[in-house]
Design an enzyme around this catalytic site. Structure first.
Site, PDB file in Angstrom:
ATOM      1  CE1 TYR A 142      -3.343  -2.851   0.773  1.00  0.00           C
ATOM      2  CE2 TYR A 142      -4.607  -0.833   0.973  1.00  0.00           C
ATOM      3  CZ  TYR A 142      -4.557  -2.192   0.808  1.00  0.00           C
ATOM      4  OH  TYR A 142      -5.721  -2.897   0.683  1.00  0.00           O
ATOM      5  CE  LYS A 187       2.402 -18.127  -2.004  1.00  0.00           C
ATOM      6  NZ  LYS A 187       1.524 -19.322  -2.054  1.00  0.00           N
ATOM      7  CG  ASP A 219      -1.451 -20.650  -0.660  1.00  0.00           C
ATOM      8  OD1 ASP A 219      -0.928 -20.593   0.474  1.00  0.00           O
ATOM      9  OD2 ASP A 219      -0.917 -21.258  -1.616  1.00  0.00           O
ATOM     10  CG  ASP A 243      -7.737  -5.161   1.423  1.00  0.00           C
ATOM     11  OD1 ASP A 243      -8.707  -4.674   2.043  1.00  0.00           O
ATOM     12  OD2 ASP A 243      -7.667  -5.200   0.182  1.00  0.00           O
ATOM     13  CG  ASP A 247     -13.385  -7.492   1.987  1.00  0.00           C
ATOM     14  OD1 ASP A 247     -13.213  -6.708   2.940  1.00  0.00           O
ATOM     15  OD2 ASP A 247     -13.845  -7.143   0.887  1.00  0.00           O
TER      16      ASP A 247
HETATM   17  C1  IPM Z   1     -10.338  -1.627   3.774  1.00  0.00           C
HETATM   18  C2  IPM Z   1     -10.602  -1.062   2.408  1.00  0.00           C
HETATM   19  C3  IPM Z   1      -9.443  -0.130   2.046  1.00  0.00           C
HETATM   20  C4  IPM Z   1      -8.181  -0.942   2.017  1.00  0.00           C
HETATM   21  C5  IPM Z   1      -9.617   0.639   0.714  1.00  0.00           C
HETATM   22  C6  IPM Z   1     -10.929   1.389   0.676  1.00  0.00           C
HETATM   23  C7  IPM Z   1      -8.446   1.560   0.443  1.00  0.00           C
HETATM   24  O1  IPM Z   1     -10.758  -2.056   1.467  1.00  0.00           O
HETATM   25  O2  IPM Z   1     -10.333  -0.866   4.763  1.00  0.00           O
HETATM   26  O3  IPM Z   1     -10.146  -2.833   3.899  1.00  0.00           O
HETATM   27  O4  IPM Z   1      -7.864  -1.572   0.992  1.00  0.00           O
HETATM   28  O5  IPM Z   1      -7.483  -0.974   3.030  1.00  0.00           O
HETATM   29 MN    MN Z   2     -10.575  -4.048   2.248  1.00  0.00          MN
END
Ligand code: IPM
Ligand code: MN
Length: 353
Positions: A142, A187, A219, A243, A247
């Protein structure tokens, strides 16, 4: 305690859920004898519109002057569909993380028994899932060196020993306060940065002999999270892997609208829902405020105010059990509640508890 809170409602459904979070915070403070004052500041698209900057200096100042930040969501489709846009709301989020030194993002994955049927996974697989993912938030790809021309591009996944050590230390400490099990996700079979993470974690292990530490390739971890989520207690990983995995983790519980997160580090900590700004729902009074409300519980717990945190968690559990729910998690035979009405219900309930 005397709380100074910076409130950053942001975009989309942000202002609606922010209001519920603030009302719940106020109700708990009144009940438990804390003082609280709020300073509101714009962030994301709202701040671009006003200042041309998604994380303006005045907002940064408000955060630095506060004990904690209550953040909601950012993002607006008018920027998503414009590849030429020079400033984007998401840059505000990254700037906030970097400027506040928020190197650790803590995202719990927790099952709500009342909603177990909402998960895409089978109940018997998820019923005992209860883990936290600690994501490194200010390093890696990032923020590493980047380059792009028409024929070549790269993002550098750079980490220093100091960055790795501080996040691992936090993860070991969290494991100690939970079930003493830490999984370092990397990894290391391919990436040099991962090999350094693993080397440092192994060096630190002897300081935490009460913690069972294991190592898992990312993975494999992605697979294990959905086949055997109850395996995990505390998981720690770098920014990009975190990240993606968080999710994945968020869908295990059945609704993104229920999961809060905390970002902590060098300066003021930030508490926020894990979901985004859901622009299509803006102003419709249908957004689930529970993740924001639970982020207030995390805020209290950060300051070691366990009773206050527990009060909020119980109020949310009671609401869900009483079918006080937004449309996406409501069941047949019960009318869905609006964002505002849920907020009102929670405040009344807290007052009566
Ligand atoms: C998160 C989001 C952010 C990230 C984006 C919106 C930049 O997906 O907080 O997980 O990738 O960190
Ligand atoms: Mn995210």
């Amino acid at each position: 305690m005397d709380f100074k809170i910076a409130v950053l409602p942001g975009d989309g459904i942000g202002p609606e859920i922010s209001k519920v979070g603030v009302d719940v915070m106020t109700a708990v403070c009144e009940k438990m004898g804390h003082k609280v004052t709020y300073t509101y500041a714009p962030v994301g698209a709202a701040a671009i519109d006003e200042f041309g900057d998604p994380f303006p200096e005045s907002t940064f100042r408000a955060c630095m002057d506060a004990d904690a930040v209550l953040f909601s969501a950012i993002g607006d489709p008018k920027y998503d569909n414009d590849p030429t846009a020079k400033v984007r709301p998401e840059q505000g989020l990254l700037a906030m993380r970097k400027k506040l030194g928020l190197f650790a993002n803590i995202r719990p994955v927790q099952i709500f028994p009342a909603l177990i049927h909402k998960s895409p996974l089978k109940a018997e697989i998820i019923k005992d899932a209860d883990f936290i993912c600690i994501r490194e938030l200010t390093g890696g790809m990032y923020f590493g060196e980047k380059y792009q021309d028409d024929n070549r591009a790269f993002d550098t996944n750079a980490y220093t020993r100091e960055e790795i050590e501080r996040i691992l230390r936090m993860a070991f400490e969290y494991a100690r306060r939970r079930r003493n099990h830490l999984t370092v996700v990397d990894k290391a079979n391919v990436l040099a940065s991962s090999r350094l993470w693993r080397k440092i974690a192994k060096e630190m292990e002897p300081q935490y002999l009460d913690v069972t530490t294991d190592y898992m390739f990312v993975d494999n971890a992605a697979m294990k999270m959905i086949t055997e989520p109850a395996f995990f207690d505390v998981m720690v990983t770098e920014n990009t892997f975190g990240d993606i995995l968080t999710d994945e983790g968020s869908v295990i519980s059945g609704s993104m609208g229920l999961l809060p997160s905390a970002s902590t580090g060098e300066h003021t900590p930030v508490f926020e829902p894990i979901h985004g700004s859901w622009p299509q729902a803006k102003g419709l009074n249908i957004a689930n405020p529970m993740a924001q409300v639970l982020s207030v519980a995390m805020l209290f717990e950060y300051f070691n105010l366990k009773e206050e945190g527990a009060l909020i968690r119980k109020a949310v559990d009671d609401a869900l059990a009483a079918y006080i729910r937004t449309p996406e998690i409501q069941v047949e035979g019960h009318t869905a509640y609006g964002t505002k009405e849920i907020g009102q219900w929670l405040v009344n309930h807290i007052n009566e508890m």
